[in-house]
Motif scaffolding. Structure first.
Motif, PDB file in Angstrom:
ATOM      1  N   PHE A  83       0.794  -1.234   0.000  1.00  0.00           N
ATOM      2  CA  PHE A  83       0.000   0.000   0.000  1.00  0.00           C
ATOM      3  C   PHE A  83       0.827   1.285   0.000  1.00  0.00           C
ATOM      4  CE2 PHE A  83       0.401  -0.963   4.511  1.00  0.00           C
ATOM      5  CZ  PHE A  83       0.625   0.269   5.095  1.00  0.00           C
ATOM      6  N   ILE A  84       2.105   1.213   0.334  1.00  0.00           N
ATOM      7  CA  ILE A  84       2.893   2.448   0.336  1.00  0.00           C
ATOM      8  C   ILE A  84       3.081   3.005  -1.082  1.00  0.00           C
ATOM      9  CG2 ILE A  84       5.215   3.388   0.797  1.00  0.00           C
ATOM     10  CD1 ILE A  84       5.001   2.228   3.559  1.00  0.00           C
ATOM     11  N   PRO A  85       3.357   2.147  -2.087  1.00  0.00           N
ATOM     12  CA  PRO A  85       3.444   2.703  -3.449  1.00  0.00           C
ATOM     13  C   PRO A  85       2.145   3.408  -3.869  1.00  0.00           C
ATOM     14  CG  PRO A  85       4.352   0.479  -3.389  1.00  0.00           C
ATOM     15  CD  PRO A  85       3.716   0.717  -2.048  1.00  0.00           C
ATOM     16  N   LEU A  86       1.005   2.832  -3.522  1.00  0.00           N
ATOM     17  CA  LEU A  86      -0.288   3.452  -3.829  1.00  0.00           C
ATOM     18  C   LEU A  86      -0.448   4.765  -3.059  1.00  0.00           C
ATOM     19  CD1 LEU A  86      -3.140   3.139  -5.137  1.00  0.00           C
ATOM     20  CD2 LEU A  86      -3.826   1.932  -3.064  1.00  0.00           C
ATOM     21  N   ALA A  87      -0.045   4.747  -1.798  1.00  0.00           N
ATOM     22  CA  ALA A  87      -0.132   5.957  -0.973  1.00  0.00           C
ATOM     23  C   ALA A  87       0.771   7.055  -1.534  1.00  0.00           C
ATOM     24  CB  ALA A  87       0.252   5.640   0.470  1.00  0.00           C
ATOM     25  N   GLU A  88       1.921   6.666  -2.063  1.00  0.00           N
ATOM     26  CA  GLU A  88       2.842   7.641  -2.673  1.00  0.00           C
ATOM     27  C   GLU A  88       2.195   8.276  -3.902  1.00  0.00           C
ATOM     28  OE1 GLU A  88       6.549   8.173  -2.898  1.00  0.00           O
ATOM     29  OE2 GLU A  88       7.172   7.129  -1.082  1.00  0.00           O
ATOM     30  N   GLU A  89       1.602   7.419  -4.740  1.00  0.00           N
ATOM     31  CA  GLU A  89       0.990   7.908  -5.979  1.00  0.00           C
ATOM     32  C   GLU A  89      -0.156   8.861  -5.714  1.00  0.00           C
ATOM     33  OE1 GLU A  89      -0.408   5.216  -9.115  1.00  0.00           O
ATOM     34  OE2 GLU A  89       1.132   3.845  -8.345  1.00  0.00           O
TER      35      GLU A  89
END
Ligand code: C2E
Ligand code: MG
Ligand code: MG
Ligand code: MG
Length: 287
Positions: A83-89
């Motif tokens: 979920f961190i990559p999604l949160a970054e985006e």
């Protein structure tokens, strides 16, 4: 494949003709579902920090790394890689990252008040969070509202974050260092290698990336890389910590080559705070 489909969907122009692809549809729905769930996660207190011990070469506890977990009501525990990559985006990493800083500082302050503080509590920050103009103020807020002593707080950065804008990085690190905060370079060896900046930045610790630890001591190449990182870090006056230590053989090899600190499943998995405190009591009793 889902990632490829999402990438194509984002990059394809509006007029591009595409075959209808049910798996792409599913991936997009999945992503937007996860995104709206993540919005709720903060408000609903579904995020949690886990703590993983860090030991010195005498097996004494020297610190911990705070690692983010999402307790999803249906999916269960979602690891940060999901979920961190999604949160970054989506930018959600900004409120999430702020929550992580505040929660870590609250926990650090609680340990300090109880008189059983660690030497250091390490916190990961994301590139997008670190690049915020008010990042230093965010850290100051978290310290002030928790009452935590900054000298036990360590911030983990990565090579790519640092290199992205060295002047901005240097400026922020110096300001934070004046508060008493220390710095670790995470996942060392996996980013763009530019060794020149290592001496320019006020770093305290290098973390050898776990990919170099995995095949120790059998892989000759990884053995040389690990030894070289240890020698370089030591020569530069930095503490060197090996992450992802899973076996005694890995630990023994690293110890023979004068690695100073260790973190990995061999010692403990990341644990929720209550279990982490129990483990600390056991470690203290064993001394
Ligand atoms: P990282 O900072 O390099 O953290 C180390 C990762 O290795 C953690 O994965 C940890 O659980 C895992 N690990 C620890 N010991 C071992 C071992 O012996 N073997 C193996 N195979 N793995 C081990 P985790 O918790 O899934 O976190 C993954 C990444 O997510 C972290 O890598 C970090 O980049 C990011 N992350 C975690 N928490 C946060 C956070 O609060 N904020 C931000 N921005 N990123 C975070
Ligand atoms: Mg880390
Ligand atoms: Mg790492
Ligand atoms: Mg990392």
């Amino acid at each position: 494949y889902a990632d490829v489909a999402m990438y194509q969907a984002k990059t394809a122009g509006r007029d591009t003709l595409r075959f209808y692809d049910p798996s792409m549809q599913t991936a997009l729905e999945e992503r937007s579902q996860l995104e709206s769930d993540l919005h709720l996660a903060l408000a609903d207190e579904q995020l949690q920090l886990y703590y993983q011990v860090q030991l010195n070469d005498q097996q004494q506890l020297i610190g911990a790394e705070a690692l983010l977990r999402w307790q999803h009501p249906q999916r269960g525990l979602v690891p940060p890689g999901q979920f961190i990559p999604l949160a970054e985006e989506t930018g959600l990493i900004l409120p999430i990252g702020q929550w992580v800083l505040q929660q870590a500082c609250r926990q650090l302050a609680a340990w300090q008040r109880a008189g059983n503080a660690l030497q250091q509590l390490s916190v990961n920050v994301s590139a997008r969070q670190f690049r915020q103009p008010d990042f230093v103020a965010q850290v100051e807020d978290a310290l002030a509202s928790s009452g935590a002593d900054p000298t036990q707080l360590m911030i983990e950065l990565t090579e790519s974050m640092v290199l992205d804008d060295v002047e901005d990085t240097l400026h922020k690190m110096q300001a934070l260092r004046r508060l008493g905060i220390s710095f670790s370079l995470d996942d060392f060896g996996t980013g763009n290698s530019s060794l020149a900046y290592l001496t320019r930045l006020p770093l305290d610790e290098l973390k050898i990336d776990k990919s170099f630890i995995l095949n120790l001591p059998h892989s000759r190449n990884d053995a040389i890389i690990a030894q070289t990182i240890i020698a370089m870090a030591t020569g530069l006056g930095l503490r060197v910590l090996a992450e992802g230590v899973e076996t005694r053989a890995q630990r023994d090899f690293l110890q023979q080559h004068h690695c100073q600190a260790y973190q990995g499943f061999l010692f403990s998995r990341p644990l929720p705070q209550a279990e982490f405190d129990q483990l600390r009591q056991q470690l203290a009793a064993a001394v």
